[in-house]
Design an enzyme around this catalytic site. Structure first.
Site, PDB file in Angstrom:
ATOM      1  N   ASP A  21      13.099 -32.547  10.772  1.00 55.13           N
ATOM      2  CA  ASP A  21      11.917 -32.618  11.636  1.00 55.13           C
ATOM      3  C   ASP A  21      11.382 -31.189  11.710  1.00 55.13           C
ATOM      4  O   ASP A  21      11.972 -30.332  12.368  1.00 55.13           O
ATOM      5  CB  ASP A  21      12.331 -33.129  13.027  1.00 55.13           C
ATOM      6  N   LYS A  83       2.718 -24.444  12.593  1.00 59.47           N
ATOM      7  CA  LYS A  83       2.428 -25.768  12.020  1.00 59.47           C
ATOM      8  C   LYS A  83       0.987 -26.202  12.300  1.00 59.47           C
ATOM      9  O   LYS A  83       0.397 -26.972  11.553  1.00 59.47           O
ATOM     10  CB  LYS A  83       3.406 -26.778  12.608  1.00 59.47           C
ATOM     11  N   GLU A 161       6.190 -38.993  11.490  1.00 60.67           N
ATOM     12  CA  GLU A 161       7.094 -38.781  12.629  1.00 60.67           C
ATOM     13  C   GLU A 161       7.341 -40.059  13.443  1.00 60.67           C
ATOM     14  O   GLU A 161       8.499 -40.374  13.743  1.00 60.67           O
ATOM     15  CB  GLU A 161       6.565 -37.646  13.522  1.00 60.67           C
ATOM     16  N   ASP A 183       4.735 -39.472  21.791  1.00 64.00           N
ATOM     17  CA  ASP A 183       5.357 -38.197  21.433  1.00 64.00           C
ATOM     18  C   ASP A 183       4.683 -37.055  22.194  1.00 64.00           C
ATOM     19  O   ASP A 183       3.559 -36.659  21.876  1.00 64.00           O
ATOM     20  CB  ASP A 183       5.244 -37.999  19.911  1.00 64.00           C
TER      21      ASP A 183
END
Ligand code: ADP
Ligand code: MG
Length: 584
Positions: A21, A83, A161, A183
């Protein structure tokens, strides 16, 4: 007599593949243990590798915990949340006196995870499954793969994800169902709705806020503490760390104390909830919109999965439960579930995990040939399979009886630059005027990657279909070469396509004019009008062979205008181009 040699060597043992991850705030690696997926410990004996990189004085770059420690001491040479910039892969982020690209930063984090895994297994690790947000586009996915390449990790597959989170909970074992994955991480909020059918996940819709997460809570509390301190703080980074610690404690206890550099303040959960409620409420709108986009209501959701460290906050859990009217899954650590799911996918790929169908995507676009030798794409590359797409087409010629369906694969705009997969004819369709036929073309790729193309005349119900395996005889190198050539030729291809489409349109107008001349309205048309039509017609013929589609369009419009009276007289819309639809 010969001898037999039995090979007990490496070839019998499947390659180890780890699951990763690669998060905005934190990254983790996991592997398939005998009892199920498990987290790989870090060099520091922890589980989480902070997604932070830092430039040392000696010029080398560290990632993870050592980099996080430098956030307070060397903020100028330490980077976090890189990211976020994966969509600007070529842009250098300043790191001390030099720059680093987002994939390079990602590579340092991947390398830290790879090193941890190698220390743990006592052997080299070169293969991984890496997760990416469901909304990541091609460029961001490519940048993630580049990060792997730089780190010496072969990324065998990118998994969304939310899909990984659902896999971690073994939800693929259900026959079917609808799953909401909520999330709430450090800097981003994502909501995804997945449909599960026969062990395969499909992302129905995603929504979220790329600037909403635990960081916002931290900032709010920092602002309050700073006000408290009269605006003066010796080390803001230390204050932030103290606040994060207190925030995280409040998920498990009813009070916590913020303590830093002589400053002290107690906060209880009720106050905390009151303060952060507006932030948590900001996740509701995207959830409602996501349900709407998936054409579902809260009642349709069978399972809710919580992902991201911030879903440990009781107020967040309560909000989610209220929103989806279902108790969310919380059995696994929310900040570990994506990595655990990546490990499950890794196990599927290496053959350690059985009974689960592979999640896959189409590497190249699929479509059919339409008039002018251009390609009309139905299924775009990187679509998760199974995938299905339907589009209507029409005929180009009056009284046309047969249509040829030419199935193509590739990213280019023009037929000759794509790979021909199959051809078939749909015969004896209703012979109506050009543009009136309604031919429905359906593409369906099943879980095994088999493509079924069918064409149906909606007037007669006649149908014809063909089955092909698009990946047959294609190597990875060829796929990459095809994608590359479409990038290199993108502009020229678009121009060529526009010209070809303009010519198809011009052909249609000219043909319509020719047939109008047989109508008695033409005979009765005033000579001036006829003269204007002749002129516009000739001009269009001259423009026809130019390679500027705008020029062709200009003269088409001129001819259109010149023939307005004729068209009106005929009470026939054919000349004025009311008949729309892409022609096969
Ligand atoms: P990402 O997916 O963005 O990389 P994570 O899922 O690891 O991030 O979530 C990190 C966020 O979760 C941080 O803001 C962190 O402070 C927060 N967090 C972690 N544990 C807790 C906790 N016990 N209570 C509240 N927030 C937490
Ligand atoms: Mg995350």
């Amino acid at each position: 007599m010969g001898t037999f040699q039995i090979d007990f060597g490496d070839s019998a043992k499947p390659d180890r593949i780890i699951g990763i991850d690669l998060g905005t705030t934190n990254s983790l690696a996991a592997f398939m243990d005998l009892t199920g997926p498990a987290i790989i410990p870090t060099a520091e004996g922890g589980r989480i590798v902070p997604s932070i990189v830092s430039l040392l004085e000696n010029g080398s770059i560290v990632a993870g915990e050592p980099a996080r420690a430098r956030l307070t001491t060397h903020p100028g040479t330490t980077l976090y949340s890189t990211k976020r910039f994966m969509d600007q892969a070529a842009t250098g982020l300043p790191l001390g006196g030099r720059t680093i690209t987002p994939p390079e930063a990602g590579a340092h984090i991947l390398l830290a995870l790879k090193n941890n895994a190698e220390a743990f297994f006592g052997e080299e690790v070169t293969k991984a499954v890496v997760t990416v947000p469901a909304y990541f586009n091609d460029a961001q996915r490519q940048a993630t793969k580049d990060a792997g390449r730089i780190a010496g990790l072969d990324i065998l597959r990118l998994v969304n994800e939310p899909t990984a989170a659902a896999l971690a909970y073994g939800l693929d074992k259900r026959k079917q169902g609808t799953i909401a994955v909520y999330d709430f991480g450090g800097g981003t909020f994502d909501i995804s709705i997945l449909k599960l059918q026969d062990g395969i996940f499909e992302v129905l819709a995603t929504n979220g806020d790329t600037h909403l997460g635990g960081d916002d809570i931290d900032q709010l509390l920092v602002a309050i503490a700073l006000e408290d301190m009269g605006g003066h703080c010796e080390n803001p980074e230390r204050l932030r760390q103290a606040i994060i610690a207190a925030k995280e404690q409040l998920s498990f206890q009813l009070t916590a104390t913020i303590e830093v550099d002589g400053y002290q303040r107690a906060i209880d959960r009720e106050q905390f909830n009151h303060l952060i409620n507006p932030i948590v409420e900001r996740t509701v709108g995207p959830c409602v919109q996501c349900l709407k986009d998936a054409k579902l209501t809260a009642q349709d959701i069978d399972e809710v999965v919580l992902v991201g460290g911030s879903t440990r906050i009781p107020l967040v859990r309560g909000t989610v439960e209220h929103l989806f009217r279902a108790k969310p899954h919380t059995e696994l650590n929310p900040d570990e579930v994506v990595a655990l799911g990546a490990a499950v996918q890794a196990g599927i790929l290496s053959g350690e995990v059985k009974d689960t169908l592979l999640l896959d995507v189409t590497p190249l676009s699929l479509g059919i040939e339409t008039m002018g030798g251009v390609v009309s794409k139905l299924i775009h590359r990187n679509s998760t399979i199974p995938a299905s797409e339907t589009e209507q087409f029409t005929t180009a010629v009056d009284g046309q009886k047969n249509v040829l369906i030419h199935v193509l694969q590739g990213e280019r705009e023009i037929v000759k630059d794509c790979r021909s997969l199959a051809r078939f004819e749909l015969k004896d369709i209703d012979p109506v005027s050009a543009g009136l036929a309604r031919i429905e073309v359906k593409f369906l790729i099943d879980a095994n990657g088999i493509l079924n193309v069918s064409a149906k005349d909606l007037r007669t119900g006649k149908e014809q279909s063909v089955e092909v395996k698009p990946s047959y005889g294609l190597t990875d190198e060829q796929v990459e070469a095809m994608i590359l050539s479409s990038l290199v030729n993108a502009e020229a291809d678009i121009r060529e396509r526009q010209v070809r489409e303009a010519r198809v349109e011009a052909d249609r107008i000219i043909a319509a004019l020719e047939s109008a001349k047989l109508n008695e309205a033409w005979a009765n048309l005033p000579a001036d009008d006829k003269q204007a039509i002749h002129l516009a017609h000739n001009e269009l013929l001259l423009a026809y062979h130019s390679d500027d589609h705008r020029l062709i369009h200009t003269y088409m419009e001129k001819l259109d205008k010149a023939s307005l009276t004729l068209a009106e007289n005929m009470m026939n819309t054919a000349v004025r181009g009311a008949l729309k639809g892409t022609k096969i």
